[in-house]
Design a protein around this motif. Structure first.
Motif, PDB file in Angstrom:
ATOM      1  N   ALA A 109       0.850  -1.199   0.000  1.00 61.56           N
ATOM      2  CA  ALA A 109       0.000   0.000   0.000  1.00 61.56           C
ATOM      3  C   ALA A 109       0.870   1.228   0.000  1.00 61.56           C
ATOM      4  O   ALA A 109       2.012   1.206   0.475  1.00 61.56           O
ATOM      5  N   ALA A 110       0.346   2.302  -0.564  1.00 59.02           N
ATOM      6  CA  ALA A 110       1.036   3.585  -0.518  1.00 59.02           C
ATOM      7  C   ALA A 110       0.933   4.145   0.893  1.00 59.02           C
ATOM      8  O   ALA A 110      -0.075   3.955   1.578  1.00 59.02           O
ATOM      9  N   PRO A 111       1.973   4.836   1.381  1.00 62.65           N
ATOM     10  CA  PRO A 111       1.908   5.388   2.738  1.00 62.65           C
ATOM     11  C   PRO A 111       0.825   6.446   2.846  1.00 62.65           C
ATOM     12  O   PRO A 111       0.541   7.168   1.891  1.00 62.65           O
ATOM     13  N   SER A 112       0.220   6.524   4.017  1.00 60.74           N
ATOM     14  CA  SER A 112      -0.818   7.536   4.251  1.00 60.74           C
ATOM     15  C   SER A 112      -0.182   8.923   4.274  1.00 60.74           C
ATOM     16  O   SER A 112       0.963   9.083   4.700  1.00 60.74           O
ATOM     17  N   PRO A 113      -0.901   9.941   3.822  1.00 63.61           N
ATOM     18  CA  PRO A 113      -0.324  11.285   3.778  1.00 63.61           C
ATOM     19  C   PRO A 113      -0.141  11.875   5.173  1.00 63.61           C
ATOM     20  O   PRO A 113      -0.994  11.671   6.052  1.00 63.61           O
ATOM     21  N   PRO A 114       0.974  12.590   5.406  1.00 63.67           N
ATOM     22  CA  PRO A 114       1.148  13.276   6.683  1.00 63.67           C
ATOM     23  C   PRO A 114       0.084  14.362   6.861  1.00 63.67           C
ATOM     24  O   PRO A 114      -0.392  14.963   5.888  1.00 63.67           O
ATOM     25  N   ALA A 115      -0.266  14.619   8.117  1.00 60.31           N
ATOM     26  CA  ALA A 115      -1.305  15.605   8.397  1.00 60.31           C
ATOM     27  C   ALA A 115      -0.900  17.006   7.960  1.00 60.31           C
ATOM     28  O   ALA A 115      -1.753  17.844   7.638  1.00 60.31           O
ATOM     29  N   GLY A 116       0.418  17.268   7.918  1.00 60.26           N
ATOM     30  CA  GLY A 116       0.885  18.603   7.549  1.00 60.26           C
ATOM     31  C   GLY A 116       0.593  18.983   6.117  1.00 60.26           C
ATOM     32  O   GLY A 116       0.636  20.167   5.764  1.00 60.26           O
ATOM     33  N   VAL A 117       0.262  17.997   5.269  1.00 58.26           N
ATOM     34  CA  VAL A 117      -0.031  18.303   3.869  1.00 58.26           C
ATOM     35  C   VAL A 117      -1.272  19.172   3.762  1.00 58.26           C
ATOM     36  O   VAL A 117      -1.392  20.019   2.861  1.00 58.26           O
ATOM     37  N   LYS A 118      -2.223  18.998   4.693  1.00 53.34           N
ATOM     38  CA  LYS A 118      -3.451  19.784   4.646  1.00 53.34           C
ATOM     39  C   LYS A 118      -3.187  21.291   4.762  1.00 53.34           C
ATOM     40  O   LYS A 118      -3.960  22.114   4.259  1.00 53.34           O
ATOM     41  N   GLU A 119      -2.107  21.637   5.440  1.00 53.22           N
ATOM     42  CA  GLU A 119      -1.815  23.040   5.703  1.00 53.22           C
ATOM     43  C   GLU A 119      -1.076  23.717   4.551  1.00 53.22           C
ATOM     44  O   GLU A 119      -0.788  24.911   4.620  1.00 53.22           O
ATOM     45  N   TRP A 120      -0.732  22.982   3.509  1.00 55.89           N
ATOM     46  CA  TRP A 120      -0.062  23.604   2.372  1.00 55.89           C
ATOM     47  C   TRP A 120      -1.020  24.579   1.699  1.00 55.89           C
ATOM     48  O   TRP A 120      -2.218  24.288   1.557  1.00 55.89           O
ATOM     49  N   TRP A 273       9.041  17.027   1.389  1.00 57.68           N
ATOM     50  CA  TRP A 273       8.480  18.311   1.803  1.00 57.68           C
ATOM     51  C   TRP A 273       7.328  18.125   2.783  1.00 57.68           C
ATOM     52  O   TRP A 273       7.017  19.036   3.578  1.00 57.68           O
ATOM     53  N   ALA A 274       6.695  16.963   2.741  1.00 54.76           N
ATOM     54  CA  ALA A 274       5.582  16.722   3.666  1.00 54.76           C
ATOM     55  C   ALA A 274       6.046  16.244   5.030  1.00 54.76           C
ATOM     56  O   ALA A 274       5.312  16.383   6.013  1.00 54.76           O
ATOM     57  N   THR A 275       7.242  15.689   5.122  1.00 56.30           N
ATOM     58  CA  THR A 275       7.677  15.075   6.382  1.00 56.30           C
ATOM     59  C   THR A 275       8.917  15.721   6.993  1.00 56.30           C
ATOM     60  O   THR A 275       9.171  15.517   8.186  1.00 56.30           O
ATOM     61  N   LYS A 276       9.700  16.463   6.235  1.00 51.70           N
ATOM     62  CA  LYS A 276      10.953  17.019   6.736  1.00 51.70           C
ATOM     63  C   LYS A 276      10.794  18.501   7.064  1.00 51.70           C
ATOM     64  O   LYS A 276       9.929  19.184   6.512  1.00 51.70           O
ATOM     65  N   PRO A 277      11.665  19.012   7.930  1.00 50.60           N
ATOM     66  CA  PRO A 277      11.677  20.465   8.185  1.00 50.60           C
ATOM     67  C   PRO A 277      12.005  21.239   6.910  1.00 50.60           C
ATOM     68  O   PRO A 277      12.610  20.700   5.973  1.00 50.60           O
ATOM     69  N   LEU A 278      11.629  22.500   6.902  1.00 51.05           N
ATOM     70  CA  LEU A 278      11.763  23.309   5.699  1.00 51.05           C
ATOM     71  C   LEU A 278      13.203  23.379   5.204  1.00 51.05           C
ATOM     72  O   LEU A 278      13.477  23.197   4.024  1.00 51.05           O
ATOM     73  N   VAL A 279      14.137  23.649   6.109  1.00 51.36           N
ATOM     74  CA  VAL A 279      15.549  23.805   5.708  1.00 51.36           C
ATOM     75  C   VAL A 279      16.095  22.488   5.147  1.00 51.36           C
ATOM     76  O   VAL A 279      16.785  22.467   4.118  1.00 51.36           O
ATOM     77  N   VAL A 280      15.784  21.389   5.835  1.00 54.23           N
ATOM     78  CA  VAL A 280      16.272  20.083   5.382  1.00 54.23           C
ATOM     79  C   VAL A 280      15.680  19.734   4.020  1.00 54.23           C
ATOM     80  O   VAL A 280      16.380  19.267   3.116  1.00 54.23           O
ATOM     81  N   ALA A 281      14.375  19.966   3.862  1.00 51.41           N
ATOM     82  CA  ALA A 281      13.722  19.672   2.581  1.00 51.41           C
ATOM     83  C   ALA A 281      14.318  20.508   1.458  1.00 51.41           C
ATOM     84  O   ALA A 281      14.509  20.019   0.336  1.00 51.41           O
ATOM     85  N   LEU A 282      14.645  21.762   1.747  1.00 51.92           N
ATOM     86  CA  LEU A 282      15.227  22.636   0.728  1.00 51.92           C
ATOM     87  C   LEU A 282      16.617  22.151   0.315  1.00 51.92           C
ATOM     88  O   LEU A 282      16.945  22.110  -0.880  1.00 51.92           O
ATOM     89  N   LEU A 283      17.434  21.737   1.291  1.00 53.09           N
ATOM     90  CA  LEU A 283      18.784  21.249   0.981  1.00 53.09           C
ATOM     91  C   LEU A 283      18.725  19.957   0.154  1.00 53.09           C
ATOM     92  O   LEU A 283      19.476  19.786  -0.811  1.00 53.09           O
ATOM     93  N   ILE A 284      17.826  19.062   0.542  1.00 55.77           N
ATOM     94  CA  ILE A 284      17.702  17.800  -0.203  1.00 55.77           C
ATOM     95  C   ILE A 284      17.234  18.074  -1.629  1.00 55.77           C
ATOM     96  O   ILE A 284      17.723  17.461  -2.587  1.00 55.77           O
ATOM     97  N   THR A 285      16.306  19.018  -1.772  1.00 55.46           N
ATOM     98  CA  THR A 285      15.804  19.350  -3.109  1.00 55.46           C
ATOM     99  C   THR A 285      16.903  19.944  -3.978  1.00 55.46           C
ATOM    100  O   THR A 285      17.021  19.608  -5.166  1.00 55.46           O
ATOM    101  N   LEU A 286      17.738  20.803  -3.384  1.00 54.86           N
ATOM    102  CA  LEU A 286      18.829  21.420  -4.142  1.00 54.86           C
ATOM    103  C   LEU A 286      19.861  20.389  -4.600  1.00 54.86           C
ATOM    104  O   LEU A 286      20.564  20.615  -5.589  1.00 54.86           O
ATOM    105  N   CYS A 287      19.954  19.266  -3.896  1.00 54.99           N
ATOM    106  CA  CYS A 287      20.867  18.192  -4.317  1.00 54.99           C
ATOM    107  C   CYS A 287      20.185  17.219  -5.268  1.00 54.99           C
ATOM    108  O   CYS A 287      20.804  16.746  -6.233  1.00 54.99           O
ATOM    109  N   LEU A 288      18.913  16.922  -5.001  1.00 52.20           N
ATOM    110  CA  LEU A 288      18.217  15.880  -5.746  1.00 52.20           C
ATOM    111  C   LEU A 288      17.823  16.327  -7.151  1.00 52.20           C
ATOM    112  O   LEU A 288      17.930  15.547  -8.115  1.00 52.20           O
TER     113      LEU A 288
END
Length: 376
Positions: A109-120, A273-288
């Motif tokens: 099964a696909a993982p359930s969405p984090p609750a923080g996605v609703k706040e986007w 972006w749904a599960t990591k802190p903003l700074v960490v998600a930004l750094l991973i995105t800049l590498c990925l």
């Protein structure tokens, strides 16, 4: 007199038939003997052809010492296979086994969405609802399809189980490549002489075309796909993404199939972006993101004119090679089919011309001349 001549002619035909039968038996028996080693020999030849320009440059840099250059290049290849490639392979094996177990049990099964996605902003609520629906529907569908998917799970387990033998085959092929590289010119000359007996008019063109196709697919398709899979796998592992090894393996497969890594990277970025802190998600995105787009820049540089082999041939080579030879066939399958396709296309072409890059043709002719000179 006619009867005697007919008898003699009949005896000659019988002798010819017996000789041909013995020759066919000898060829078949030889193939049966070497069949277990065919994937290893094929992969070592591919590596030798693909790495020969680097070997030639390194040999000149070391003062025309081909054996030393071959030894150093072999050690580097061993380091790549034993190090990052083995790490990627182990991660993929672990992921395949878990995926196969879930597939067989119907618990995939696909993982359930984090609750923080609703706040986007703007898309948060819609994305959360879509994600939740996809997760629920997939879980239900897998329960119903589980009995029918067990053969696929068995195939995956078999592929994962053969990973150890595949790694050993890679190591043997790398060692054999070290012996083939210094003998490159002599092997080219021998291949030219053999092809001259089979296709006398186009032997040189066919050999050059085969070498150009092997380099194009090995460097521009498989080499870049493996490198991209390794880099993305390292980034995903550092980001603590679940099943990072399996995702990196999937990126490599999609790269070989010319599909691209976006199918894997975009969902992973959404999850990050749904599960990591903003700074960490930004750094991973800049590498990925640069790692996932690097193939679009590197392929035109490495492949020059681009690959003329249809994507369907590459796809069939990947699937057929994997089913026939396991993990090693994943790499040699598309190369063998690509070479066969290009040679067949050149053979049936009316004008008989085989278009190859000028620098590749010059290098091949130079190698052939050097090999003939040494043979004499």
């Amino acid at each position: 007199m006619r009867t005697i001549r007919q008898l003699l002619a009949g005896e000659d035909e019988i002798q010819l038939a017996v000789r041909l039968a013995l020759l066919a038996l000898l060829i078949y028996w030889s193939f049966v003997v070497i069949r277990p080693f065919v994937p290893i020999l094929a992969w070592s030849v591919v590596l030798a052809v693909a790495l020969y320009p680097v070997f030639s440059w390194l040999s000149g840099l070391l003062g025309n010492r081909p054996r030393l250059a071959a030894t150093l290049l072999t050690l580097v290849n061993f380091g790549i296979v034993i190090g990052p490639a083995t790490w990627l392979g182990l991660g993929a094996v672990e992921g395949l086994r878990g995926f196969a177990a879930q597939l067989s049990a119907g618990t995939l099964a696909a993982p359930s969405p984090p609750a923080g996605v609703k706040e986007w902003p703007i898309i948060g609520a819609q994305l959360y609802a879509l994600w939740e629906q996809a997760s629920t529907n997939l879980r239900t569908a897998m329960r119903e399809l589980a009995p029918h998917l067990k053969p696929l799970a068995g195939t995956m387990l078999g592929l994962a189980g053969g990973a150890g033998i595949g790694t050993l085959k890679f190591l043997v092929a790398v060692a054999l490549t070290g012996f083939l590289l210094p003998a490159g010119p002599r092997l080219v000359a021998a291949s030219n002489r053999f092809l001259a007996r089979v296709v006398a008019e186009r032997s040189e063109n066919f050999l050059v075309l085969a070498g150009a196709t092997i380099r194009s697919v090995a460097q521009g398709v498989i080499g870049i796909a493996v490198a991209q899979g390794l880099v993305i796998g390292i980034i995903l592992k550092l980001a603590d993404v679940p099943k990072a090894g399996l995702l990196a393996f999937a990126v490599m497969i999609l790269g070989i199939l010319q599909i691209g890594s976006a199918v894997i990277v975009i969902p992973v970025l959404i999850w990050i972006w749904a599960t990591k802190p903003l700074v960490v998600a930004l750094l991973i995105t800049l590498c990925l993101v640069p790692a996932s787009l690097a193939d679009n820049v590197l392929k035109p540089i490495v492949m020059g004119r681009g690959l003329t082999t249809p994507a369907l041939v590459i796809f069939l080579g990947v699937i057929g090679g994997t089913l026939a030879h396991g993990i090693v066939g994943l790499f040699i399958g598309p190369i063998i089919l690509a070479v066969a396709w290009e040679l067949l296309t050149a053979w049936v072409r009316e004008d008989g011309a085989t278009e190859v890059p000028a620098d590749t043709e010059a290098a091949a002719q130079k190698s052939a001349v050097q090999g003939i000179g040494k043979a004499r």
